[in-house]
Design an enzyme around this catalytic site. Structure first.
Site, PDB file in Angstrom:
ATOM      1  N   ASN A  64     -56.827 -35.150  42.179  1.00  0.00           N
ATOM      2  CA  ASN A  64     -58.116 -34.539  41.863  1.00  0.00           C
ATOM      3  C   ASN A  64     -58.271 -33.328  42.784  1.00  0.00           C
ATOM      4  O   ASN A  64     -58.378 -33.492  44.009  1.00  0.00           O
ATOM      5  CB  ASN A  64     -59.236 -35.558  42.100  1.00  0.00           C
ATOM      6  CG  ASN A  64     -60.609 -34.958  41.898  1.00  0.00           C
ATOM      7  OD1 ASN A  64     -60.756 -33.782  41.578  1.00  0.00           O
ATOM      8  ND2 ASN A  64     -61.640 -35.765  42.095  1.00  0.00           N
ATOM      9  N   VAL A  65     -58.307 -32.124  42.219  1.00  0.00           N
ATOM     10  CA  VAL A  65     -58.338 -30.921  43.068  1.00  0.00           C
ATOM     11  C   VAL A  65     -59.608 -30.833  43.916  1.00  0.00           C
ATOM     12  O   VAL A  65     -59.650 -30.092  44.901  1.00  0.00           O
ATOM     13  CB  VAL A  65     -58.162 -29.615  42.244  1.00  0.00           C
ATOM     14  CG1 VAL A  65     -56.799 -29.557  41.588  1.00  0.00           C
ATOM     15  CG2 VAL A  65     -59.293 -29.424  41.242  1.00  0.00           C
ATOM     16  N   ASN A  91     -55.639 -23.437  37.986  1.00  0.00           N
ATOM     17  CA  ASN A  91     -56.050 -23.461  36.584  1.00  0.00           C
ATOM     18  C   ASN A  91     -56.992 -24.616  36.257  1.00  0.00           C
ATOM     19  O   ASN A  91     -57.749 -24.526  35.290  1.00  0.00           O
ATOM     20  CB  ASN A  91     -54.774 -23.537  35.717  1.00  0.00           C
ATOM     21  CG  ASN A  91     -55.076 -23.925  34.295  1.00  0.00           C
ATOM     22  OD1 ASN A  91     -55.496 -23.101  33.477  1.00  0.00           O
ATOM     23  ND2 ASN A  91     -54.905 -25.210  33.970  1.00  0.00           N
ATOM     24  N   TYR A 155     -70.871 -23.240  35.566  1.00  0.00           N
ATOM     25  CA  TYR A 155     -69.535 -22.703  35.254  1.00  0.00           C
ATOM     26  C   TYR A 155     -69.455 -21.213  35.595  1.00  0.00           C
ATOM     27  O   TYR A 155     -68.478 -20.755  36.206  1.00  0.00           O
ATOM     28  CB  TYR A 155     -69.269 -22.954  33.777  1.00  0.00           C
ATOM     29  CG  TYR A 155     -67.876 -22.617  33.289  1.00  0.00           C
ATOM     30  CD1 TYR A 155     -66.815 -23.508  33.448  1.00  0.00           C
ATOM     31  CD2 TYR A 155     -67.620 -21.419  32.625  1.00  0.00           C
ATOM     32  CE1 TYR A 155     -65.547 -23.208  32.980  1.00  0.00           C
ATOM     33  CE2 TYR A 155     -66.359 -21.112  32.148  1.00  0.00           C
ATOM     34  CZ  TYR A 155     -65.321 -22.006  32.323  1.00  0.00           C
ATOM     35  OH  TYR A 155     -64.068 -21.703  31.847  1.00  0.00           O
ATOM     36  N   ALA A 156     -70.483 -20.454  35.223  1.00  0.00           N
ATOM     37  CA  ALA A 156     -70.484 -19.004  35.504  1.00  0.00           C
ATOM     38  C   ALA A 156     -70.487 -18.759  37.010  1.00  0.00           C
ATOM     39  O   ALA A 156     -69.789 -17.866  37.504  1.00  0.00           O
ATOM     40  CB  ALA A 156     -71.690 -18.339  34.848  1.00  0.00           C
ATOM     41  N   ALA A 157     -71.268 -19.564  37.737  1.00  0.00           N
ATOM     42  CA  ALA A 157     -71.321 -19.396  39.201  1.00  0.00           C
ATOM     43  C   ALA A 157     -69.958 -19.690  39.807  1.00  0.00           C
ATOM     44  O   ALA A 157     -69.465 -18.949  40.673  1.00  0.00           O
ATOM     45  CB  ALA A 157     -72.375 -20.320  39.793  1.00  0.00           C
ATOM     46  N   LYS A 159     -66.974 -19.586  38.323  1.00  0.00           N
ATOM     47  CA  LYS A 159     -65.944 -18.621  37.913  1.00  0.00           C
ATOM     48  C   LYS A 159     -66.160 -17.255  38.572  1.00  0.00           C
ATOM     49  O   LYS A 159     -65.195 -16.535  38.864  1.00  0.00           O
ATOM     50  CB  LYS A 159     -65.905 -18.504  36.391  1.00  0.00           C
ATOM     51  CG  LYS A 159     -65.406 -19.777  35.690  1.00  0.00           C
ATOM     52  CD  LYS A 159     -64.009 -20.162  36.115  1.00  0.00           C
ATOM     53  CE  LYS A 159     -63.411 -21.281  35.275  1.00  0.00           C
ATOM     54  NZ  LYS A 159     -62.073 -21.682  35.733  1.00  0.00           N
ATOM     55  N   ILE A 188     -60.297 -19.429  24.143  1.00  0.00           N
ATOM     56  CA  ILE A 188     -58.922 -19.884  23.911  1.00  0.00           C
ATOM     57  C   ILE A 188     -58.974 -21.275  23.273  1.00  0.00           C
ATOM     58  O   ILE A 188     -59.772 -22.128  23.682  1.00  0.00           O
ATOM     59  CB  ILE A 188     -58.124 -19.949  25.244  1.00  0.00           C
ATOM     60  CG1 ILE A 188     -58.298 -18.653  26.045  1.00  0.00           C
ATOM     61  CG2 ILE A 188     -56.660 -20.254  24.984  1.00  0.00           C
ATOM     62  CD1 ILE A 188     -57.855 -17.378  25.345  1.00  0.00           C
TER      63      ILE A 188
HETATM   64  P1  NAD Z   1     -58.385 -28.257  29.222  1.00  0.00           P
HETATM   65  O1  NAD Z   1     -59.581 -29.134  29.323  1.00  0.00           O
HETATM   66  O2  NAD Z   1     -57.557 -28.297  27.988  1.00  0.00           O
HETATM   67  O3  NAD Z   1     -57.411 -28.524  30.468  1.00  0.00           O
HETATM   68  C1  NAD Z   1     -57.891 -28.642  31.776  1.00  0.00           C
HETATM   69  C2  NAD Z   1     -56.891 -29.443  32.584  1.00  0.00           C
HETATM   70  O4  NAD Z   1     -57.421 -29.544  33.919  1.00  0.00           O
HETATM   71  C3  NAD Z   1     -56.716 -30.882  32.070  1.00  0.00           C
HETATM   72  O5  NAD Z   1     -55.352 -31.226  32.041  1.00  0.00           O
HETATM   73  C4  NAD Z   1     -57.488 -31.706  33.077  1.00  0.00           C
HETATM   74  O6  NAD Z   1     -57.004 -33.043  33.230  1.00  0.00           O
HETATM   75  C5  NAD Z   1     -57.312 -30.888  34.344  1.00  0.00           C
HETATM   76  N1  NAD Z   1     -58.348 -31.188  35.332  1.00  0.00           N
HETATM   77  C6  NAD Z   1     -59.683 -31.245  35.108  1.00  0.00           C
HETATM   78  N2  NAD Z   1     -60.304 -31.591  36.224  1.00  0.00           N
HETATM   79  C7  NAD Z   1     -59.357 -31.745  37.181  1.00  0.00           C
HETATM   80  C8  NAD Z   1     -59.387 -32.113  38.542  1.00  0.00           C
HETATM   81  N3  NAD Z   1     -60.540 -32.414  39.163  1.00  0.00           N
HETATM   82  N4  NAD Z   1     -58.226 -32.171  39.225  1.00  0.00           N
HETATM   83  C9  NAD Z   1     -57.052 -31.912  38.601  1.00  0.00           C
HETATM   84  N5  NAD Z   1     -56.960 -31.566  37.308  1.00  0.00           N
HETATM   85  C10 NAD Z   1     -58.098 -31.484  36.614  1.00  0.00           C
HETATM   86  O7  NAD Z   1     -58.932 -26.785  29.501  1.00  0.00           O
HETATM   87  P2  NAD Z   1     -58.257 -25.341  29.338  1.00  0.00           P
HETATM   88  O8  NAD Z   1     -58.969 -24.625  28.264  1.00  0.00           O
HETATM   89  O9  NAD Z   1     -56.786 -25.448  29.293  1.00  0.00           O
HETATM   90  O10 NAD Z   1     -58.736 -24.692  30.713  1.00  0.00           O
HETATM   91  C11 NAD Z   1     -57.857 -24.286  31.744  1.00  0.00           C
HETATM   92  C12 NAD Z   1     -58.594 -23.284  32.620  1.00  0.00           C
HETATM   93  O11 NAD Z   1     -58.906 -22.124  31.841  1.00  0.00           O
HETATM   94  C13 NAD Z   1     -59.917 -23.797  33.176  1.00  0.00           C
HETATM   95  O12 NAD Z   1     -60.087 -23.350  34.501  1.00  0.00           O
HETATM   96  C14 NAD Z   1     -60.942 -23.139  32.275  1.00  0.00           C
HETATM   97  O13 NAD Z   1     -62.189 -22.982  32.914  1.00  0.00           O
HETATM   98  C15 NAD Z   1     -60.276 -21.814  32.018  1.00  0.00           C
HETATM   99  N6  NAD Z   1     -60.777 -21.114  30.825  1.00  0.00           N
HETATM  100  C16 NAD Z   1     -60.619 -21.658  29.587  1.00  0.00           C
HETATM  101  C17 NAD Z   1     -61.124 -20.962  28.477  1.00  0.00           C
HETATM  102  C18 NAD Z   1     -60.982 -21.486  27.069  1.00  0.00           C
HETATM  103  O14 NAD Z   1     -61.606 -20.908  26.172  1.00  0.00           O
HETATM  104  N7  NAD Z   1     -60.195 -22.517  26.823  1.00  0.00           N
HETATM  105  C19 NAD Z   1     -61.774 -19.739  28.665  1.00  0.00           C
HETATM  106  C20 NAD Z   1     -61.906 -19.227  29.939  1.00  0.00           C
HETATM  107  C21 NAD Z   1     -61.392 -19.918  31.028  1.00  0.00           C
END
Ligand code: NAD
Length: 247
Positions: A64-65, A91, A155-157, A159, A188
């Site tokens: 857990n990060v 990520n 989330y905005a804060a 990021k 995405i």
């Molecule tokens: P996702 O939910 O598909 O994947 C997120 C991954 O992070 C999962 O495998 C999850 O188990 C892991 N995770 C969550 N909490 C965790 C923790 N406490 N410790 C370790 N691992 C943890 O999401 P995604 O869309 O692949 O998002 C990846 C990144 O991209 C995120 O930071 C998200 O905010 C960012 N992002 C996504 C989008 C989008 O539209 N998908 C847009 C902008 C930014």
């Protein structure tokens, strides 16, 4: 892009954008450490990455990060397995949306702990190794960190905070040979947006000049560039990968 011989840590690498990054890194010659929450998902991700890039050494760490002690253990385990760390991709991220008038303290804390403190924890725990290898950090922020978003105070804060850390670390670590950059994805296609109602999604896509959602691999390509020596003079940058959303 060539990442031959580099060891890259990808947090949240078990699915979505993180898994695509892990796959693309391995396909570019890197060895990969996947850090993620769920052991079964980490095991499945290792198999997926190996099936595409059998030459890559791939290891998984259930972590857990948001938990600094667990992150320190994962960092030590990664160094034990690979002997070095050349790249860190912060990520891992979550959402817990609500308008400000309804957002609970628990929702605020949960998102800040993972999306902001998690980035600090992972970077703090690997920074000495990154300095030793003159490595690179890529932080996954979001377009929401630049523009804000309805229902996403937390989330905005977080990021926007990630962009602040990116710029600070590019100043502090640049002189030590480490580059630090951020990628801001737009919309995405991953599980994180699965709860967005279809009509809201349709409206969002209409705002994108390319008229479609992005694919995880399209974020991964940008990340691999920033990790690679091709980006040797790119430091402190914020790369928007949004299909032109902010034009
Ligand atoms: P996702 O939910 O598909 O994947 C997120 C991954 O992070 C999962 O495998 C999850 O188990 C892991 N995770 C969550 N909490 C965790 C923790 N406490 N410790 C370790 N691992 C943890 O999401 P995604 O869309 O692949 O998002 C990846 C990144 O991209 C995120 O930071 C998200 O905010 C960012 N992002 C996504 C989008 C989008 O539209 N998908 C847009 C902008 C930014």
């Amino acid at each position: 892009m060539d990442l031959s011989g580099k060891v890259i840590v990808v947090t949240g690498g078990a699915q979505g954008i993180g898994l695509a990054i892990a796959q693309r890194c391995a396909a570019s010659g890197a060895h990969v450490a996947i850090w993620d929450l769920r052991e079964d998902a980490v095991t499945a991700a290792i198999d997926t990455v190996r099936s595409d890039a059998p030459q890559a050494k791939v290891a998984g760490f259930t972590v857990n990060v948001a938990d600094m002690d667990a992150v320190r253990e994962a960092a030590a385990g990664t160094l034990g397995a690979f002997g070095r760390i050349d790249g860190l991709v912060n990520n891992a991220g979550i959402v817990a949306d609500a308008q400000l008038t309804k957002m609970s303290e628990e929702q605020w804390d949960r998102v800040i702990d993972v999306n902001l403190k998690g980035v600090f924890n992972c970077t703090r725990s690997t920074v000495d190794a990154l300095i030793s290898s003159a490595g690179a950090i890529v932080n996954i922020s979001s377009i929401v960190g630049l523009s804000g978003n309805f229902g996403q105070t937390n989330y905005a804060a977080a990021k926007a905070g990630v962009l602040g850390m990116t710029k600070t670390w590019s100043r502090e670590l640049g002189r030590k040979g480490v580059r630090c950059n951020a990628v801001c994805p737009g919309f995405i296609s991953t599980a994180i947006i699965k709860d967005v109602p279809q009509h809201v999604m349709d409206e969002m896509v209409q705002k994108v000049p390319q008229k479609r959602l992005g694919k995880p691999g399209e974020i991964a390509s940008a990340v691999v560039f920033l990790l690679s020596d091709e980006a040797s003079y790119v430091n402190g940058a914020t790369l928007e990968v949004t299909g032109g959303l902010t034009i």
